[in-house]
Write a protein that holds these residues in place. Structure first.
Motif, mmCIF file in Angstrom:
data_model
loop_
_atom_site.group_PDB
_atom_site.id
_atom_site.type_symbol
_atom_site.label_atom_id
_atom_site.label_comp_id
_atom_site.label_asym_id
_atom_site.label_seq_id
_atom_site.Cartn_x
_atom_site.Cartn_y
_atom_site.Cartn_z
ATOM 1 N N UNK A 1 0.806 -1.205 0.000
ATOM 2 C CA UNK A 1 0.000 0.000 0.000
ATOM 3 C C UNK A 1 0.845 1.262 0.000
ATOM 4 N N UNK A 2 2.159 1.103 0.201
ATOM 5 C CA UNK A 2 3.028 2.268 0.212
ATOM 6 C C UNK A 2 3.595 2.489 -1.182
ATOM 7 N N UNK A 3 3.275 3.627 -1.735
ATOM 8 C CA UNK A 3 3.713 3.919 -3.102
ATOM 9 C C UNK A 3 5.226 4.095 -3.162
ATOM 10 N N UNK A 4 5.859 3.387 -4.086
ATOM 11 C CA UNK A 4 7.279 3.588 -4.314
ATOM 12 C C UNK A 4 7.410 4.529 -5.504
ATOM 13 N N UNK A 5 8.108 5.599 -5.316
ATOM 14 C CA UNK A 5 8.233 6.548 -6.404
ATOM 15 C C UNK A 5 9.564 7.258 -6.348
ATOM 16 N N UNK A 6 9.664 8.343 -7.107
ATOM 17 C CA UNK A 6 10.876 9.126 -7.095
ATOM 18 C C UNK A 6 11.944 8.598 -8.020
ATOM 19 N N UNK A 7 13.080 9.290 -7.982
ATOM 20 C CA UNK A 7 14.163 8.979 -8.903
ATOM 21 C C UNK A 7 14.774 7.602 -8.654
ATOM 22 N N UNK A 8 14.702 7.118 -7.418
ATOM 23 C CA UNK A 8 15.302 5.811 -7.131
ATOM 24 C C UNK A 8 14.657 4.715 -7.968
ATOM 25 N N UNK A 9 13.350 4.824 -8.176
ATOM 26 C CA UNK A 9 12.670 3.825 -8.994
ATOM 27 C C UNK A 9 13.111 3.925 -10.455
ATOM 28 N N UNK A 10 13.328 5.165 -10.917
ATOM 29 C CA UNK A 10 13.774 5.376 -12.301
ATOM 30 C C UNK A 10 15.183 4.829 -12.486
ATOM 31 N N UNK A 11 16.077 5.090 -11.503
ATOM 32 C CA UNK A 11 17.441 4.562 -11.583
ATOM 33 C C UNK A 11 17.435 3.031 -11.597
ATOM 34 N N UNK A 12 16.574 2.461 -10.751
ATOM 35 C CA UNK A 12 16.506 0.996 -10.716
ATOM 36 C C UNK A 12 15.984 0.446 -12.044
ATOM 37 N N UNK A 13 15.061 1.180 -12.652
ATOM 38 C CA UNK A 13 14.542 0.757 -13.960
ATOM 39 C C UNK A 13 15.655 0.757 -15.003
ATOM 40 N N UNK A 14 16.498 1.796 -14.985
ATOM 41 C CA UNK A 14 17.610 1.870 -15.945
ATOM 42 C C UNK A 14 18.576 0.713 -15.725
ATOM 43 N N UNK A 15 18.846 0.402 -14.450
ATOM 44 C CA UNK A 15 19.749 -0.724 -14.159
ATOM 45 C C UNK A 15 19.122 -2.046 -14.612
ATOM 46 N N UNK A 16 17.829 -2.168 -14.437
ATOM 47 C CA UNK A 16 17.136 -3.398 -14.849
ATOM 48 C C UNK A 16 17.275 -3.628 -16.349
ATOM 49 N N UNK A 17 17.041 -2.584 -17.123
ATOM 50 C CA UNK A 17 17.126 -2.720 -18.580
ATOM 51 C C UNK A 17 18.574 -2.999 -18.998
ATOM 52 N N UNK A 18 19.523 -2.287 -18.373
ATOM 53 C CA UNK A 18 20.936 -2.470 -18.729
ATOM 54 C C UNK A 18 21.423 -3.880 -18.423
ATOM 55 N N UNK A 19 20.834 -4.520 -17.410
ATOM 56 C CA UNK A 19 21.273 -5.866 -17.024
ATOM 57 C C UNK A 19 20.577 -6.965 -17.828
ATOM 58 N N UNK A 20 19.690 -6.572 -18.725
ATOM 59 C CA UNK A 20 18.964 -7.587 -19.518
ATOM 60 C C UNK A 20 19.059 -7.264 -21.018
ATOM 61 N N UNK A 21 20.279 -7.180 -21.544
ATOM 62 C CA UNK A 21 20.418 -6.829 -22.973
ATOM 63 C C UNK A 21 19.887 -7.901 -23.910
#
Length: 504
Positions: A243-263
């Motif tokens: 129920x606690x919304x996760x937001x902010x730049x940390x989520x965006x940074x994690x998204x970039x790392x996720x994509x970079x780790x799955x080429x």
């Protein structure tokens, strides 16, 4: 066909490239790209307003403008709308376009777990990269892909449709019998209207409005939008997990790392999307199903079991493939005058409306404009990255808006979207009908996507079967073994059924 590669080759000259880049240096053309991409993202995000509808709606608006800016605006809107369809798919389990249906499967599950911002950012990054890849494919590899796509005759298109129908149970882990029943029901819905071979009405119940058939976008709105509205009303909230919304730049940074780790996962989806997009009549509607299935097939057992429950790999597979179809679908459209999807069919009409001849003649007469359109895809997809990544922090907050606000807005948009498809009152009843059908499907665990896929593939399967059957002398052997491509599709279909049966 032989002239196509030669003409493309002649365009790959410094003079042609310089002419195309010169057009992009015009501030008005750059403004057309910026506005077109933004319009595409916004309208693509409205449930029911697919990329096709966005182009159709804005083509008349571009008539007063000179062809270069007008066509670049529409091409940019096309790219933006393909990405925009993933936003409601992730936030409210409602695909903004048919090519975003598969994005719902894991994207919405992640939203329910409080990861809306993260998922939207992953979608934006993957979509932007796939769109850039599609532009490169269109620029460099158009001739060979276009030539191979032309090898798909009617029997191959029929077998491709059959293969696509078998993918759903394999990809979703659904019951094979229920998925095939739902797909067959969808194929029957697709037969409503005039018989294209005999020009006789079928299943119209003497209703003249049904002679034109049932548009699959209307079915899609009913099944996904109204069904989800009913479920939201019952559940009371979009987010059911954390129920606690996760937001902010940390989520965006994690998204970039996720994509970079799955080429590999991203590259596989892009290649599938570019290829299927180049097949006339296929496009993102089919590409994301195939990509999702392949991603699950190549995943380990533990990861494969998580597909459909919130696996980010599922979102990457879906969005990398449907955005990569942009370039693929434009290949036969620009080189041969054959649309690779409904959206590019609308673009083809816009090109003709602006006084140009679609097909090989387009390269001869308007090569500089064609190059400018291709280069505009690069800028447009960089903008998608910027719009999507910066907007994901704000788009994600929509998942936490109380449903008493979401339900009326989504319902109105769904009704407007359904009516806008062809301005027919009967479509409003069809939307309501399929909203109820969707509830029954969900209650009894029948996959909604099988029904939608059946409706989408109905025309492709019917025309492919009838034409192919006649061309092969009404011989089963000649039809099924018409080419190595047909044999390959038969093998893939058999493997899909065997995998599903083995997994129970």
């Amino acid at each position: 066909m032989a002239d196509g590669p030669a003409m493309i080759g002649s365009l790959l000259t410094p003079a042609a490239i310089e002419a195309g880049l010169g057009i992009l240096a015009d501030p008005y053309v750059l403004l057309a790209i910026v506005l077109g991409t933004a319009v595409g993202v916004v309208f693509g995000a409205i449930p029911g307003f697919s990329a096709t509808m966005t182009i159709v709606l804005f083509t008349p608006v571009t008539i007063p403008f000179e062809p270069t800016s007008a066509l670049i605006f529409l091409v940019s809107a096309y790219g933006g709308a393909v990405y925009g369809g993933s936003i409601p798919a992730i936030l409210i389990n409602t695909p903004g376009a048919p090519g975003s249906v598969v994005t719902c499967w894991d994207g919405y599950e992640l939203t329910k777990q409080g990861r809306a911002v993260y998922t939207l950012a992953v979608s934006a990054i993957v979509s932007g990269i796939a769109g850039l890849f599609a532009a490169v494919v269109l620029l460099v590899f158009a001739p060979p892909i276009s030539s191979f796509a032309l090898n798909f005759g009617p029997p191959e298109m029929f077998l491709l449709a059959v293969f696509a129908l078998t993918i759903v149970p394999a990809a979703k882990g659904a019951s094979l019998s229920k998925a095939l029943l739902a797909g067959t029901f969808g194929l029957l819905i697709g037969t409503i209207g005039n018989d294209p071979q005999l020009s006789q009405s079928r299943a119209t119940f003497e209703q003249t409005t049904l002679l034109a058939g049932v548009d699959f976008i209307v079915v899609l709105i009913g099944l996904f939008v109204l069904t989800e509205v009913f479920r939201l009303a019952f559940r009371g909230t979009v987010v059911t997990g954390d129920e606690h919304a996760r937001g902010g730049l940390s989520e965006v940074y994690e998204a970039a790392r996720t994509v970079a780790s799955r080429p590999i996962e991203t590259a596989r989806g892009m290649l599938i999307g570019a290829f299927i997009g180049s097949l006339p009549g296929a496009g993102a509607d089919v590409a994301n199903f195939v990509s999702y299935n392949e991603a699950r097939r190549w995943a380990g057992d533990e990861l494969a079991d998580r597909f459909g429950t919130g696996a980010i790999e599922g979102v990457i597979a879906a969005d990398s493939s449907n955005n990569a179809t942009q370039g693929g679908a434009l290949i036969p459209t620009l080189t041969l005058g054959i649309p690779g999807s409904g959206s590019t069919a609308a673009l083809l009409g816009a090109i003709a409306l602006h006084g140009m001849n679609p097909g090989p003649g387009l390269f001869e007469s308007s090569g500089d404009i064609v190059y400018a359109m291709i280069f505009s895809l690069f800028i447009g997809n960089v903008l998608i990255l910027l719009y999507g990544v910066s907007g994901s922090q704000y788009f994600g907050k929509f998942a936490y808006i109380p449903v008493r606000y979401i339900i009326p807005v989504v319902t109105v948009l769904a009704i407007v979207g359904a009516f806008a498809v062809r301005n027919a009152t009967v479509d409003l009843y069809i939307v309501l009908l399929f909203g109820v059908v969707g509830i029954l499907f969900v209650t009894y665990d029948y996959p909604l996507v099988s029904l939608v896929l059946g409706v989408i593939l109905g025309d492709i399967a019917e025309s492919g079967f009838v034409t192919g059957w006649l061309l092969t002398g009404e011989s089963v052997t000649a039809f099924l073994f018409n080419s190595y491509i047909a044999i390959g599709l038969l093998v893939l279909t058999a493997l899909s059924l065997i995998v599903t049966a083995l997994k129970g």
